[in-house]
Design a protein around this motif. Sequence first.
Motif, PDB file in Angstrom:
ATOM      1  N   LEU B 165      56.425  45.807  39.487  1.00  0.00           N
ATOM      2  CA  LEU B 165      56.886  46.537  38.305  1.00  0.00           C
ATOM      3  C   LEU B 165      55.696  47.159  37.567  1.00  0.00           C
ATOM      4  O   LEU B 165      55.738  48.329  37.169  1.00  0.00           O
ATOM      5  CB  LEU B 165      57.657  45.589  37.387  1.00  0.00           C
ATOM      6  N   ARG B 178      48.751  50.546  29.466  1.00  0.00           N
ATOM      7  CA  ARG B 178      47.649  49.833  28.821  1.00  0.00           C
ATOM      8  C   ARG B 178      48.150  49.124  27.568  1.00  0.00           C
ATOM      9  O   ARG B 178      47.718  48.032  27.241  1.00  0.00           O
ATOM     10  CB  ARG B 178      46.533  50.810  28.444  1.00  0.00           C
ATOM     11  N   GLY B 181      49.320  45.887  28.180  1.00  0.00           N
ATOM     12  CA  GLY B 181      48.326  44.981  28.736  1.00  0.00           C
ATOM     13  C   GLY B 181      48.120  45.075  30.237  1.00  0.00           C
ATOM     14  O   GLY B 181      47.454  44.226  30.821  1.00  0.00           O
TER      15      GLY B 181
ATOM     16  N   ARG C  48      45.427  54.584  16.976  1.00  0.00           N
ATOM     17  CA  ARG C  48      44.896  54.582  18.346  1.00  0.00           C
ATOM     18  C   ARG C  48      43.519  53.930  18.382  1.00  0.00           C
ATOM     19  O   ARG C  48      43.163  53.277  19.370  1.00  0.00           O
ATOM     20  CB  ARG C  48      44.831  56.003  18.901  1.00  0.00           C
ATOM     21  N   CYS C  51      43.643  50.241  18.754  1.00  0.00           N
ATOM     22  CA  CYS C  51      43.960  49.802  20.111  1.00  0.00           C
ATOM     23  C   CYS C  51      42.931  50.246  21.137  1.00  0.00           C
ATOM     24  O   CYS C  51      43.187  50.190  22.335  1.00  0.00           O
ATOM     25  CB  CYS C  51      45.330  50.303  20.530  1.00  0.00           C
ATOM     26  N   MET C  53      41.931  53.231  21.939  1.00  0.00           N
ATOM     27  CA  MET C  53      42.295  54.395  22.736  1.00  0.00           C
ATOM     28  C   MET C  53      41.506  55.644  22.357  1.00  0.00           C
ATOM     29  O   MET C  53      41.682  56.691  22.976  1.00  0.00           O
ATOM     30  CB  MET C  53      43.795  54.665  22.606  1.00  0.00           C
ATOM     31  N   THR C  72      41.665  48.679  25.802  1.00  0.00           N
ATOM     32  CA  THR C  72      43.018  48.577  25.267  1.00  0.00           C
ATOM     33  C   THR C  72      43.752  47.345  25.803  1.00  0.00           C
ATOM     34  O   THR C  72      44.361  46.592  25.044  1.00  0.00           O
ATOM     35  CB  THR C  72      43.814  49.842  25.650  1.00  0.00           C
ATOM     36  N   GLU C  73      43.636  47.122  27.125  1.00  0.00           N
ATOM     37  CA  GLU C  73      44.368  46.018  27.736  1.00  0.00           C
ATOM     38  C   GLU C  73      43.966  44.684  27.112  1.00  0.00           C
ATOM     39  O   GLU C  73      44.795  43.786  26.958  1.00  0.00           O
ATOM     40  CB  GLU C  73      44.081  45.941  29.244  1.00  0.00           C
ATOM     41  N   ASP C  74      42.683  44.566  26.782  1.00  0.00           N
ATOM     42  CA  ASP C  74      42.205  43.303  26.223  1.00  0.00           C
ATOM     43  C   ASP C  74      42.627  43.143  24.771  1.00  0.00           C
ATOM     44  O   ASP C  74      42.937  42.043  24.318  1.00  0.00           O
ATOM     45  CB  ASP C  74      40.683  43.218  26.343  1.00  0.00           C
ATOM     46  N   VAL C  76      45.322  44.356  23.443  1.00  0.00           N
ATOM     47  CA  VAL C  76      46.747  44.034  23.458  1.00  0.00           C
ATOM     48  C   VAL C  76      46.953  42.536  23.693  1.00  0.00           C
ATOM     49  O   VAL C  76      47.800  41.897  23.077  1.00  0.00           O
ATOM     50  CB  VAL C  76      47.450  44.863  24.544  1.00  0.00           C
ATOM     51  N   ARG C  77      46.134  41.981  24.569  1.00  0.00           N
ATOM     52  CA  ARG C  77      46.283  40.560  24.899  1.00  0.00           C
ATOM     53  C   ARG C  77      46.013  39.644  23.710  1.00  0.00           C
ATOM     54  O   ARG C  77      46.405  38.477  23.712  1.00  0.00           O
ATOM     55  CB  ARG C  77      45.322  40.191  26.043  1.00  0.00           C
ATOM     56  N   HIS C  82      51.687  47.827  19.922  1.00  0.00           N
ATOM     57  CA  HIS C  82      51.558  49.198  19.437  1.00  0.00           C
ATOM     58  C   HIS C  82      52.809  49.975  19.843  1.00  0.00           C
ATOM     59  O   HIS C  82      53.119  50.063  21.016  1.00  0.00           O
ATOM     60  CB  HIS C  82      50.304  49.825  20.068  1.00  0.00           C
ATOM     61  N   PRO C  84      53.784  53.493  20.032  1.00  0.00           N
ATOM     62  CA  PRO C  84      53.007  54.723  19.896  1.00  0.00           C
ATOM     63  C   PRO C  84      53.840  55.907  19.412  1.00  0.00           C
ATOM     64  O   PRO C  84      55.074  55.856  19.406  1.00  0.00           O
ATOM     65  CB  PRO C  84      52.488  54.972  21.304  1.00  0.00           C
ATOM     66  N   ARG C 100      60.806  43.830  30.292  1.00  0.00           N
ATOM     67  CA  ARG C 100      60.010  42.901  31.112  1.00  0.00           C
ATOM     68  C   ARG C 100      58.538  43.257  31.035  1.00  0.00           C
ATOM     69  O   ARG C 100      57.666  42.398  30.971  1.00  0.00           O
ATOM     70  CB  ARG C 100      60.479  42.966  32.569  1.00  0.00           C
ATOM     71  N   LEU C 101      58.250  44.563  31.048  1.00  0.00           N
ATOM     72  CA  LEU C 101      56.856  44.996  30.971  1.00  0.00           C
ATOM     73  C   LEU C 101      56.231  44.619  29.640  1.00  0.00           C
ATOM     74  O   LEU C 101      55.039  44.329  29.570  1.00  0.00           O
ATOM     75  CB  LEU C 101      56.761  46.512  31.172  1.00  0.00           C
ATOM     76  N   TYR C 104      54.564  41.494  29.900  1.00  0.00           N
ATOM     77  CA  TYR C 104      53.763  41.430  31.123  1.00  0.00           C
ATOM     78  C   TYR C 104      52.608  40.437  31.038  1.00  0.00           C
ATOM     79  O   TYR C 104      52.318  39.720  31.980  1.00  0.00           O
ATOM     80  CB  TYR C 104      53.224  42.824  31.441  1.00  0.00           C
ATOM     81  N   THR C 105      51.961  40.372  29.862  1.00  0.00           N
ATOM     82  CA  THR C 105      50.760  39.537  29.770  1.00  0.00           C
ATOM     83  C   THR C 105      51.076  38.074  29.494  1.00  0.00           C
ATOM     84  O   THR C 105      50.175  37.244  29.467  1.00  0.00           O
ATOM     85  CB  THR C 105      49.857  40.028  28.622  1.00  0.00           C
ATOM     86  N   ARG C 149      60.127  46.488  22.932  1.00  0.00           N
ATOM     87  CA  ARG C 149      59.119  46.232  23.956  1.00  0.00           C
ATOM     88  C   ARG C 149      57.849  45.657  23.326  1.00  0.00           C
ATOM     89  O   ARG C 149      57.257  44.711  23.854  1.00  0.00           O
ATOM     90  CB  ARG C 149      58.794  47.521  24.708  1.00  0.00           C
TER      91      ARG C 149
END
Lengths: 351, 293, 237
Positions: B165, B178, B181, C48, C51, C53, C72-74, C76-77, C82, C84, C100-101, C104-105, C149
């Motif tokens: 996914l 992103r 995550g 932004r 986050c 970006m 950004t990924e870190d 968010v964790r 966000h 957007p 589900r996404l 995700y983390t 989400r």
Amino acid sequence: MVTSTVTPKTIKSPAARTAWLNGRYPRVAAMAVVLVVAASLPLVMSDYRLFQFTLAYIYAIALLGLNLLIGYNGQFSLGHGAFFAIGAYTTAIMIDRWDIGYGWTIIAAGAICLVVGFLFGIPALRIEGMYLALATLALALATPQFLKYHLFEGWTGGVQGIVIDKPEAPFGLPLNPDQWLYFFTLAILLLAFVLGWNLVRGRTGRALVAIRDHRIAAQSMGINTALYKSLIFGVSALYTGVAGALSAIVIQFVAPDSFTLFLSIFFVVGIVVGGLGSITGAIYGGFFIQFVPNIADAISQAAPWAIYGIFLIVFMLVMPLGIAGFLAILWHRLIMGRLASDGNEGHPTET
Amino acid sequence: MESFLQQVVSGLATGGIYAALALALVMIYHSTNHLNFAQGEMAMFSTYISWSLINAGVPYWIAFFATLVIAFAGGVVIERLIIRWVEDAPVLTVVIVFIGLLMIFNSVAGWIYSYDIKVFPSPFPDQPIQIGTLYLGPHDVGAIAVTLIVLAILFLFFRYTSLGLAMRAAAENPESSRLVGIRVGRMLGMGWGLAALIGAVAGMMVAPIVFLDPNMMAGILIYAFAGAMFGGISSPGGAVFGGFFLGVTENLAGSYIPFIGNELKLSVALVIIVVVLLVRPSGIFGKVTVSRV
Amino acid sequence: MSALLQISGLEAQYGLTKVLHGVDCRVEEGGITTILGANGAGKTTLLRAVCGMVKTSGSILYAGQRIDGKATEDIVRLGIGHVPEGRGTFVALTVEENLRLGAYTRKEKNKVAQDYERVHRYFPVLLQRRQQQAGTLSGGEQQMLAIARALMLGPKLLLLDEPSFGLAPIVVLEIFEIMRTVNQEEGVSMLVVEQNASLALNLADHAYVLETGRIVLDGPAEEIRGDDAVRRSYIGY
């Protein structure tokens, strides 16, 4: 901030200088220089080199047409080798069978390609992007098969192709055939260039770009998208057909295997490397198509295409907008650099 | 009637080849949003690697899986080394990079292994399978079975695992990915690895039929591309169907339409596809994407 | 109260154009801060920047930790959700896959399942649309999906970029009501960028006014609402 009320004629403000540098004069001057150099090449070059340059110009004409379609109108064609072939065979057959003057055959080749391209453009209206690429790819693949097809052999000469003679310079001009064809091609390239330039800078060009960037919006502004799209398909086929006709005359030979899918792929390579949506890009592209394989061959005879592939990738990594885009950015930097040394910022910092 | 069926069956056999590669194309499209023109040459190169392993005395299935691992790693490396730099470039720029890769793989394979045709072994028995009066090549059947198994695994992977996914999400909308995550670069790399792996499967299934040479994939890639578009680029099942359809149509057109013969059968198959696309511009099973103004 | 998010001296630019000129602002633990401003004031850039970006200089502290310069990924964790500009839903994926996404983390299956039910309590319409492609939802539903989400992340801080944009007034009211509930019941702090000033000031406890990349006014939402200049420029009576 510059608040000068003095006329720019007496004191050139940086802004005025920028405008001047971005304006038409430097371009016209550059073009004049290029033209003078191009016209004097026959004085210094061997006939074989000249022949190679002639071919590069021919490719540039074809690329100009393809760029009108892909770069300005956003229709992706992987099949322009087919129009190149139609142009070349039209000329070859007319000269070989009916002994018609080569100048007329070029006009005929252009006209036929215009009609065929326009007709092909009509069904192509229904499909977009990669799907259009597939449809045109089919055209490119089918071309050599049809040229070899046994029922047409009486015309096309089948696998053997057709051999034609090289024309002599007319009016008793003191030129050998290679030199004459060089100037002849250069003149047609110039004409193609000017016509293309006018096309994209005017109303038609704006319509084409509007359709490329937002078809639905363009439509709702009253642009007849269907007409423009099929028309530009025809025009781009015309350019490519004329180039094909010239190539038949210059190479003195046509055969099915000169018009495989690779030709169409090289055309796409040419316009992207040269610069999408840029008229001058076609010329850089023409030279790329003609000369880079030779360079690659000189570097490694064992795996020349690997070298060529590396060239392609490096070009794209360094210049993702093609040579023309790269030069435009460079030119812009140069201007900005001058302004910065004048102690002014180029733009206000707030929007 | 019997000969007709036999023609259909042999069409299915070639169609299976197209289907396998079409599937690889669609997979990379799903996980990177690009149609990779170098896919066929990557598959060819992987097949050469397994040929080298088998020639060095490695048993077939060990060589098979080792090749899959190597292909996966190779795909990841190509993405991280080259493709990531053009990720934001215009589509055609990326296409040219693909063409460059295609030339490099083809040329290097020719340079290392020469352009001589090589025999590649099949893991399946050589006894033809007889059903009634029809004869089926065991390798054809095996290759089709492998294709279908790969399809099923991929379907489950993309549909039900969170990694699958995330890969789809990263391809569709990197920025939003992103924001939830997902490490987008890693996902795109995995997408390339996976596509290279599928390509390797396709290559090893194709090579016993068409023999191994650096140009073995060029023709097949075009068919695969056409099959994938025909079935609908957004649908893996559609791509497999498209591949089979193309194989059968081409074979039948070649044997039953008198003036076509072998000379024009490719053209005929392509014309049929283009006509179908005119009616259904997103392919038979493709999702029609809604464009918002 | 201590600050969950503390931004100081933040500067950002796109190419040659500087968008933020040293912005200072903060979001309290459990509080809602709103940033008002016209188009092009730099509101979206500010979100932004939090986050990761856009490239920035200055410092961004989240729960006492520097997060500027992180990927950004870190970020968010760490628990920053966000929502957007333009909602950013995965249009080709189903509503359920979008949710589900969002998680995700996260590893704790039970809590994710709880959150899944919880967002459906807030937005029952998403349950009905579960198997539908997100691209086929209406604008209001897409905004709900985007918020849902972000909530699936189990965030401590929620960044919302113009949640009212392009939506019918009744939908906007519903969404803002849910945001208030999320804040009060779950203690999720929020940084809300809005053009609809009266709505945002009703929701928030603290407000900043951003003009061409500079904070020109800040104070408790009540006070800002009473400010004449703000009323004339942003509320309009």
